[in-house]
Structures are given as C-alpha cells and as structure tokens.
Design a protein around this motif. Structure first.
Motif, PDB file in Angstrom:
ATOM      1  N   VAL A 176      -2.446   5.469   3.207  1.00  0.00           N
ATOM      2  CA  VAL A 176      -1.367   5.830   4.130  1.00  0.00           C
ATOM      3  C   VAL A 176      -0.936   4.579   4.877  1.00  0.00           C
ATOM      4  O   VAL A 176      -1.769   3.758   5.256  1.00  0.00           O
ATOM      5  N   GLU A 177       0.367   4.420   5.070  1.00  0.00           N
ATOM      6  CA  GLU A 177       0.882   3.288   5.843  1.00  0.00           C
ATOM      7  C   GLU A 177       1.829   3.784   6.932  1.00  0.00           C
ATOM      8  O   GLU A 177       2.454   4.826   6.808  1.00  0.00           O
ATOM      9  N   GLU A 178       1.894   3.010   8.010  1.00  0.00           N
ATOM     10  CA  GLU A 178       2.817   3.287   9.114  1.00  0.00           C
ATOM     11  C   GLU A 178       4.149   2.628   8.791  1.00  0.00           C
ATOM     12  O   GLU A 178       4.194   1.478   8.363  1.00  0.00           O
ATOM     13  N   CYS A 179       5.227   3.351   9.007  1.00  0.00           N
ATOM     14  CA  CYS A 179       6.565   2.839   8.710  1.00  0.00           C
ATOM     15  C   CYS A 179       7.269   2.427  10.004  1.00  0.00           C
ATOM     16  O   CYS A 179       6.849   2.782  11.092  1.00  0.00           O
ATOM     17  N   THR A 180       8.378   1.720   9.848  1.00  0.00           N
ATOM     18  CA  THR A 180       9.203   1.384  11.000  1.00  0.00           C
ATOM     19  C   THR A 180      10.132   2.560  11.305  1.00  0.00           C
ATOM     20  O   THR A 180      10.221   3.514  10.532  1.00  0.00           O
ATOM     21  N   THR A 181      10.850   2.458  12.383  1.00  0.00           N
ATOM     22  CA  THR A 181      11.761   3.542  12.768  1.00  0.00           C
ATOM     23  C   THR A 181      12.961   3.643  11.829  1.00  0.00           C
ATOM     24  O   THR A 181      13.637   4.656  11.822  1.00  0.00           O
ATOM     25  N   GLU A 182      13.223   2.605  11.057  1.00  0.00           N
ATOM     26  CA  GLU A 182      14.363   2.618  10.130  1.00  0.00           C
ATOM     27  C   GLU A 182      13.968   3.078   8.729  1.00  0.00           C
ATOM     28  O   GLU A 182      14.791   3.065   7.824  1.00  0.00           O
ATOM     29  N   ASP A 183      12.712   3.466   8.548  1.00  0.00           N
ATOM     30  CA  ASP A 183      12.208   3.799   7.219  1.00  0.00           C
ATOM     31  C   ASP A 183      12.199   5.294   6.944  1.00  0.00           C
ATOM     32  O   ASP A 183      12.291   6.119   7.855  1.00  0.00           O
ATOM     33  N   SER A 184      12.075   5.590   5.669  1.00  0.00           N
ATOM     34  CA  SER A 184      11.770   6.930   5.197  1.00  0.00           C
ATOM     35  C   SER A 184      10.677   6.774   4.143  1.00  0.00           C
ATOM     36  O   SER A 184      10.296   5.660   3.801  1.00  0.00           O
ATOM     37  N   CYS A 185      10.160   7.874   3.659  1.00  0.00           N
ATOM     38  CA  CYS A 185       9.114   7.838   2.633  1.00  0.00           C
ATOM     39  C   CYS A 185       9.770   7.964   1.264  1.00  0.00           C
ATOM     40  O   CYS A 185      10.652   8.795   1.062  1.00  0.00           O
ATOM     41  N   LEU A 186       9.322   7.145   0.337  1.00  0.00           N
ATOM     42  CA  LEU A 186       9.859   7.144  -1.024  1.00  0.00           C
ATOM     43  C   LEU A 186       8.806   7.644  -2.000  1.00  0.00           C
ATOM     44  O   LEU A 186       7.638   7.277  -1.912  1.00  0.00           O
ATOM     45  N   SER A 187       9.242   8.470  -2.933  1.00  0.00           N
ATOM     46  CA  SER A 187       8.444   8.841  -4.096  1.00  0.00           C
ATOM     47  C   SER A 187       9.345   8.601  -5.307  1.00  0.00           C
ATOM     48  O   SER A 187      10.321   9.319  -5.523  1.00  0.00           O
ATOM     49  N   LEU A 188       9.037   7.550  -6.076  1.00  0.00           N
ATOM     50  CA  LEU A 188       9.842   7.162  -7.223  1.00  0.00           C
ATOM     51  C   LEU A 188       8.979   7.332  -8.477  1.00  0.00           C
ATOM     52  O   LEU A 188       7.922   6.720  -8.591  1.00  0.00           O
ATOM     53  N   SER A 189       9.426   8.205  -9.387  1.00  0.00           N
ATOM     54  CA  SER A 189       8.651   8.516 -10.591  1.00  0.00           C
ATOM     55  C   SER A 189       9.349   7.984 -11.831  1.00  0.00           C
ATOM     56  O   SER A 189      10.490   8.357 -12.123  1.00  0.00           O
ATOM     57  N   GLU A 190       8.640   7.128 -12.528  1.00  0.00           N
ATOM     58  CA  GLU A 190       9.128   6.601 -13.793  1.00  0.00           C
ATOM     59  C   GLU A 190       8.926   7.683 -14.850  1.00  0.00           C
ATOM     60  O   GLU A 190       7.894   8.339 -14.885  1.00  0.00           O
TER      61      GLU A 190
END
Length: 118
Positions: free
Chosen positions: A37-51
């Motif tokens: 788990v990582e902490e994001c900045t206020t400008e971020d969202s979470c990404l899930s990219l599936s090849e």
C-alpha cells in the motif's frame, strides 16, 4: 450528559478519515493478491491497469493522467490494456474492498446516540 457523549462519538466517527490521504495498492504482477500500500498525493487517484493476458499494475497516478493516450505513453511496453481509475482508499484491488472500520464506528456511534435517548 449521555446525549452529549453520544453526539461527540458520532461526530468523531464521522471525521475519522478527514485529513487522511488517499491510499492505493502498489504492485505489478499477474495475481489478484496485492498487499503493498502507498500513500498518494491530493492530486492522485488509484490506478488498476490490466494487460490482456498478462500482468496488472496497481499504483497511485495523477488523476489527469487517467486516459488511454496518456497511459499508453506511460506504459509503452503494454500493448493492449484495460484500466480503471478510482478515488477511494484501496479501490484498485482485484476485488471489492469494504471499509469496515469507519462504517462500524459510525454504526456504533449511532447506536450509542439512540441508546441514550431510550
């Protein structure tokens, strides 16, 4: 007195996650289990990219980069993919994540307020 205590508990539970940053899973693998788990900045969202037929990349990403063109530039080795960007804690898991702790705290506070009025 019990009424005021219940109200304080209710407000405390409602503000439990105010001020805390977005947290996202961070991994690059071909399994559904991701524990980092990582902490994001206020400008971020979470990404899930599936090849297609390959690995899944999960991480924080700038919200403005969540489009097909930008992701293709950021991940040039991934030819064909699907992606999802989301804005709630740990929403980029392989399956649905429930936020049980804040919900239970809120329900407990509501029960406490109700109990003080009975």
């Amino acid at each position: 007195m019990r009424c005021c205590l219940g109200l304080v508990l209710l407000l405390g539970a409602a503000m439990l996650h105010v001020g805390s940053g977005l947290r996202c899973y961070k991994c690059s693998d071909d399994t559904e289990s991701c524990k980092n788990v990582e902490e994001c900045t206020t400008e971020d969202s979470c990404l899930s990219l599936s090849e297609r037929g390959g690995k899944t990349i999960r991480r924080c990403i700038r919200y403005t980069d969540c489009d097909n063109t930008r992701l293709s530039q950021m991940f040039p080795s991934v030819i064909s993919f699907t992606y999802r960007c989301c804005n709630s804690n740990l929403c980029n898991s392989g399956h649905a994540v429930t936020m049980a702790t804040p919900l239970l705290a809120l329900l407990g506070s509501l029960l406490s307020v109700w109990w003080s009025w009975v």
